[in-house]
Design a protein around this motif. Structure first.
Motif, PDB file in Angstrom:
ATOM      1  N   GLY A 241       0.822  -1.205   0.000  1.00 51.74           N
ATOM      2  CA  GLY A 241       0.000   0.000   0.000  1.00 51.74           C
ATOM      3  C   GLY A 241       0.856   1.255   0.000  1.00 51.74           C
ATOM      4  O   GLY A 241       1.752   1.414   0.834  1.00 51.74           O
ATOM      5  N   TRP A 242       0.595   2.128  -0.969  1.00 53.05           N
ATOM      6  CA  TRP A 242       1.271   3.425  -1.037  1.00 53.05           C
ATOM      7  C   TRP A 242       0.810   4.284   0.131  1.00 53.05           C
ATOM      8  O   TRP A 242      -0.392   4.375   0.401  1.00 53.05           O
ATOM      9  N   ALA A 243       1.742   4.888   0.842  1.00 58.30           N
ATOM     10  CA  ALA A 243       1.409   5.748   1.976  1.00 58.30           C
ATOM     11  C   ALA A 243       1.509   7.202   1.546  1.00 58.30           C
ATOM     12  O   ALA A 243       2.590   7.685   1.227  1.00 58.30           O
ATOM     13  N   GLY A 244       0.370   7.885   1.509  1.00 61.34           N
ATOM     14  CA  GLY A 244       0.335   9.292   1.114  1.00 61.34           C
ATOM     15  C   GLY A 244      -0.421  10.114   2.132  1.00 61.34           C
ATOM     16  O   GLY A 244      -1.111   9.577   3.006  1.00 61.34           O
ATOM     17  N   SER A 245      -0.300  11.431   2.024  1.00 61.97           N
ATOM     18  CA  SER A 245      -0.912  12.314   3.019  1.00 61.97           C
ATOM     19  C   SER A 245      -1.455  13.585   2.392  1.00 61.97           C
ATOM     20  O   SER A 245      -1.142  13.909   1.242  1.00 61.97           O
ATOM     21  N   PHE A 246      -2.253  14.284   3.163  1.00 62.50           N
ATOM     22  CA  PHE A 246      -2.652  15.655   2.874  1.00 62.50           C
ATOM     23  C   PHE A 246      -1.808  16.568   3.765  1.00 62.50           C
ATOM     24  O   PHE A 246      -1.592  16.271   4.954  1.00 62.50           O
TER      25      PHE A 246
END
Length: 348
Positions: A241-246
Motif C-alpha cells: 500500500g502506497w502511503a500518502g498524506s494531505f
C-alpha cells in the motif's frame, strides 16, 4: 393548551415591557471567502478518483465560505517542488507522499512505497492511527513549518512492462519510472530508476526512454492509460500500500475557522475510505477480468530474496536518525504482531 396560552401571554407581556428581551434575527456575516490552491501528485485522469470527489464534496458543504481549487500533477509546480511551494505559500495544500515531493524531513523515506512496510492497504492507516506514526509525522512537519493533516493508503507497487518478468534476473537493466526510495532499494537488483513528469510516462514507454513502470498497482495502470503502452503485469509487489498524506501551509491552515477544519478532516476521511475499496476491488477485478495485460510472477522462494533485502534496507534507514529508528521499530513491531495474529492478517 392552557399551559401554552399562559406561556405565550406571559412572553408577550415580558416582550412589551422589555424590548431587548427577544434577540434580533441572526444574520450571517459576509466574510471574505477563503480560497485554497491544492495540487495533487495524481495526473488528471487518476485525480478524478483519488481526490476530486472529496474536493467537490468539501466545496459544496462549505456553502461559499471556502473553496478549494484542485490542480493535478505538475500543473502549477513540478511534483518534486511541491513541498517548497507549499512551505512558501505559493500553493496552500498538497496531496502527495513525502518521498515524491522531496520533503526536508528525515521520515520522507517512508512515504510512498517503503519496501515491504505493508502487505495490505489497511496496514497503512493502522500504522498511523493505531501504532503511533501519526504523532511522529505531525512532529516532523511541525518542525519545518508545514501542517501534516492526514495519511491514508493507495494501491500496491507492481511492475508493468513490455517484456515478461518471470525471474529476478529479468529486472536487470530495466529503466523504470518509480518512486525515489523504491528506486534506490530496487537498484540492487539491476533496475535503473528514471524520474520523469507523470504525464510523460506513456510517451516515454513508447519511445523507449523507459522500459517499465513501478509506480502503482493494476488499477492505476488502467486508469492512467498505461495499459495502452504495456503488455505484462508482475503480480509480485514491493509494497502492499502506497502511503500518502494531505498537507497544508501552516499559516493558511491556522486561518481556517474550526468548523471548516472539521469539514476538511471529514472530507479527507471520506477520500481515504473511497480509495480503500476502489483500489482493493479494482486490483482483484482487473487481474481476474482485465484481459489486456498478461500476468506474470516471480516464484515465491526467489521473491523472498527481495523481502529479505528489504529488512536489511530497513536497518540501514534506522541508523539515519533517532526518529527513523523509531519508525523502523514500529514497523517491525507491527509486522511481528500481524504474523503472530495469523489469518486473515497474514497468510504466511
Amino acid at each position: 393548551m392552557n399551559s401554552r396560552r399562559h406561556f405565550l401571554k406571559k412572553a408577550g407581556l415580558v416582550a412589551a415591557a422589555s424590548p431587548v428581551a427577544l434577540a434580533a434575527p441572526y444574520v450571517k456575516a459576509q466574510d471574505k471567502k477563503i480560497t485554497w490552491r491544492l495540487q495533487t501528485y495524481a495526473g488528471a485522469a487518476l485525480a478524478e478518483f483519488v481526490i476530486r470527489p472529496a474536493v467537490d464534496a468539501f466545496n459544496k458543504a462549505a456553502n461559499g465560505e471556502m473553496e478549494i481549487q484542485l490542480y493535478t500533477a505538475d500543473q502549477l509546480v513540478p511534483t518534486g517542488e511541491l513541498f517548497r511551494a507549499m512551505q512558501a505559500g505559493t500553493i496552500d495544500a498538497v496531496q502527495s507522499d513525502d518521498d515524491s515531493m522531496n520533503s526536508p524531513v528525515d521520515i520522507k523515506v517512508f512515504g510512498g512505497y517503503f519496501p515491504f512496510a505493508s502487505r495490505y492497504s489497511l496496514d497503512v492507516p493502522t500504522l498511523f492511527y493505531e501504532y503511533g506514526l501519526a504523532e511522529i509525522w505531525d512532529q516532523a512537519y511541525t518542525e519545518v513549518g508545514v501542517k501534516w493533516l492526514s495519511a491514508g493508503a493507495w494501491d500496491p507497487c507492481n511492475f508493468a512492462t513490455n517484456k515478461p518478468i518471470k525471474a529476478l534476473a529479468d529486472l536487470k537493466g530495466l529503466r523504470v519510472f518509480t518512486f525515489p526510495t523504491a528506486g534506490q532499494f530496487l537498484s540492487q537488483f539491476g533496475i535503473v530508476p528514471v524520474t520523469i513528469p507523470f504525464e510523460d510516462v506513456p510517451v516515454a514507454m513508447q519511445t523507449g526512454e523507459i522500459d517499465a513502470i513501478a509506480w502503482s498497482g493494476i488499477t492505476e495502470v488502467f486508469t492512467s492509460g498505461w495499459v495502452d503502452v504495456t503488455k505484462y503485469f508482475l503480480t509480485n509487489n514491493v509494497s502492499g500500500g502506497w502511503a500518502g498524506s494531505f498537507f497544508a501551509n501552516a499559516d493558511r491552515w491556522n486561518e481556517v475557522p474550526e468548523h471548516l477544519k472539521t469539514l476538511f478532516n471529514l472530507c479527507m476521511d471520506s477520500s481515504h475510505y473511497h480509495r480503500l475499496h476502489w483500489y482493493w476491488g479494482g486490483e482483484a477485478k482487473l487481474r481476474a477480468e482485465g484481459g489486456r495485460l498478461e500476468l506474470t510472477s516471480i516464484p515465491d522462494a526467489e521473491w523472498k530474496t527481495v523481502e529479505d533485502a528489504a529488512h536489511v534496507f530497513w536497518d540501514e534507514v534506522a541508523k539515519q536518525t533517532p526518529r527513523t529508528a523509531k519508525v523502523v521499530e514500529i514497523l517491525k513491531k507491527y509486522n511481528a504482531d500481524m504474523e503472530k495474529a495469523g489469518k486473515p492478517y497474514r497468510y504466511g
